[in-house]
Design an enzyme around this catalytic site. Sequence first.
Site, PDB file in Angstrom:
ATOM      1  N   LYS A   6       0.975  -1.587  -0.016  1.00 31.70           N
ATOM      2  CA  LYS A   6       0.196   0.249   0.004  1.00 31.70           C
ATOM      3  C   LYS A   6       0.893   1.297  -0.091  1.00 31.70           C
ATOM      4  O   LYS A   6       1.025   2.504  -1.061  1.00 31.70           O
ATOM      5  CB  LYS A   6      -0.865   0.079   1.137  1.00 31.70           C
ATOM      6  CG  LYS A   6      -1.616  -1.309   1.374  1.00 31.70           C
ATOM      7  CD  LYS A   6      -2.953  -1.377   2.973  1.00 31.70           C
ATOM      8  CE  LYS A   6      -2.261  -1.022   4.185  1.00 31.70           C
ATOM      9  NZ  LYS A   6      -1.844  -2.702   4.235  1.00 31.70           N
ATOM     10  N   ARG A  54      -9.831   0.986   8.354  1.00 35.31           N
ATOM     11  CA  ARG A  54      -9.325  -0.420   8.863  1.00 35.31           C
ATOM     12  C   ARG A  54     -10.826  -1.606   9.976  1.00 35.31           C
ATOM     13  O   ARG A  54     -10.444  -2.363   9.634  1.00 35.31           O
ATOM     14  CB  ARG A  54      -8.129  -0.866   9.433  1.00 35.31           C
ATOM     15  CG  ARG A  54      -7.029  -0.597   9.364  1.00 35.31           C
ATOM     16  CD  ARG A  54      -5.961  -0.665  10.734  1.00 35.31           C
ATOM     17  NE  ARG A  54      -4.737  -1.392  10.042  1.00 35.31           N
ATOM     18  CZ  ARG A  54      -3.540  -1.140   9.155  1.00 35.31           C
ATOM     19  NH1 ARG A  54      -3.447   0.053   8.995  1.00 35.31           N
ATOM     20  NH2 ARG A  54      -2.140  -1.808   9.265  1.00 35.31           N
ATOM     21  N   ARG A 113      12.386  -5.463   5.697  1.00 34.92           N
ATOM     22  CA  ARG A 113      11.612  -4.378   5.113  1.00 34.92           C
ATOM     23  C   ARG A 113      12.924  -3.072   6.239  1.00 34.92           C
ATOM     24  O   ARG A 113      12.879  -3.093   7.664  1.00 34.92           O
ATOM     25  CB  ARG A 113      10.589  -3.563   5.394  1.00 34.92           C
ATOM     26  CG  ARG A 113       9.886  -2.466   5.139  1.00 34.92           C
ATOM     27  CD  ARG A 113       8.619  -1.660   5.922  1.00 34.92           C
ATOM     28  NE  ARG A 113       7.826  -2.840   6.479  1.00 34.92           N
ATOM     29  CZ  ARG A 113       6.258  -2.153   6.434  1.00 34.92           C
ATOM     30  NH1 ARG A 113       5.972  -2.244   5.386  1.00 34.92           N
ATOM     31  NH2 ARG A 113       5.240  -2.912   7.379  1.00 34.92           N
ATOM     32  N   ARG A 143      11.344  -1.019  11.676  1.00 38.22           N
ATOM     33  CA  ARG A 143      10.457  -0.753  12.612  1.00 38.22           C
ATOM     34  C   ARG A 143      10.473  -1.545  13.767  1.00 38.22           C
ATOM     35  O   ARG A 143       9.736  -3.151  12.805  1.00 38.22           O
ATOM     36  CB  ARG A 143       8.755  -0.306  11.961  1.00 38.22           C
ATOM     37  CG  ARG A 143       8.654   0.240  10.720  1.00 38.22           C
ATOM     38  CD  ARG A 143       7.619   0.311  10.089  1.00 38.22           C
ATOM     39  NE  ARG A 143       6.641  -0.445  10.198  1.00 38.22           N
ATOM     40  CZ  ARG A 143       5.200  -0.033   9.857  1.00 38.22           C
ATOM     41  NH1 ARG A 143       5.333   0.081   8.486  1.00 38.22           N
ATOM     42  NH2 ARG A 143       4.312  -1.394  10.725  1.00 38.22           N
ATOM     43  N   ARG A 174      -0.528  -9.214  13.512  1.00 30.80           N
ATOM     44  CA  ARG A 174      -0.936  -7.937  12.430  1.00 30.80           C
ATOM     45  C   ARG A 174      -1.735  -8.980  11.672  1.00 30.80           C
ATOM     46  O   ARG A 174      -2.618  -8.557  10.700  1.00 30.80           O
ATOM     47  CB  ARG A 174       0.286  -7.362  11.683  1.00 30.80           C
ATOM     48  CG  ARG A 174       0.657  -6.252  12.763  1.00 30.80           C
ATOM     49  CD  ARG A 174       2.370  -6.099  12.052  1.00 30.80           C
ATOM     50  NE  ARG A 174       2.331  -4.795  11.118  1.00 30.80           N
ATOM     51  CZ  ARG A 174       3.230  -5.130  10.311  1.00 30.80           C
ATOM     52  NH1 ARG A 174       4.706  -5.552  10.710  1.00 30.80           N
ATOM     53  NH2 ARG A 174       3.308  -3.952   9.647  1.00 30.80           N
TER      54      ARG A 174
END
Length: 208
Positions: A15, A88, A122, A155, A166
């Site tokens: 996204k 969400r 990431r 992160r 998640r």
Amino acid sequence: MKSTIVLLGPPGSGKGTQGEKLCSEFGYVKLSTGDMLREAVKNGTELGKKAKEYMDAGALVPNDLIIGMMKEKIAAADGKVILDGFPRTIEQADALGEQMDVDIALNLDVDDGELVKRITMRRSCPSCNAVYHLLYNAPKNEGVCDKCGAKLYQRDDDTEETVLNRLKTYREKTMPLIGYYEGKGKLVTVEGVGSIDEIFEKVKKAIQ
Ligand code: AP5
């Protein structure tokens, strides 16, 4: 071209990556609730203090905090808008619908195995929020943001254990939005596996 785009999809589906490309190429303004919350945590604001424990656990931050934050941002946004990470929940989607019309809900479909690979490798920029991947989208200089030169970081919620939470949260709370927007005739699903540029071609066609 559509002027209000909701980006749907599980964590790591791309996204943020596709949203950034739409901003650079077509001048959208991207409102990312994840980026806003990380900024609030970094600055130690009241919102940040409340949000951190939910984020670290891979849970959603309570609706009232998010809806309050987004109401102001949406009211201030001018022109073509991309909503990344909001809504969400159905409650958030109803609140958004009271404030603005959504032209398209673009759902990026990616399987779980690929999502875990993407997220755990990431690296993110704390300064301009650019995202990289150690294998698929590496920065030119190791550990340094191509765009602003800041030192990249991982992160806190990008560990394998939190990613699995998640994904569970996504299935329980956010997946129902697929049916919600389908029922309103706004849903377009794009297969999100392939190179970043290949997916961008599909995204561009979807928003025409
Ligand atoms: P948020 O920051 O929104 O996280 P997320 O939805 O889990 O999404 P991600 O940022 O992890 O992934 P993405 O889909 O943007 O993928 P990306 O482009 O980075 O939210 C974080 C937390 O904040 C939540 O868990 C929650 O606690 C809270 N929160 C946020 N919004 C909320 C809300 N509305 N209500 C309540 N709580 C909220 O790509 C991922 C990686 O893959 C990158 O490394 C990228 O380089 C790579 N990549 C991208 N595309 C490709 C490709 N095609 N091929 C290979 N690699 C790719």
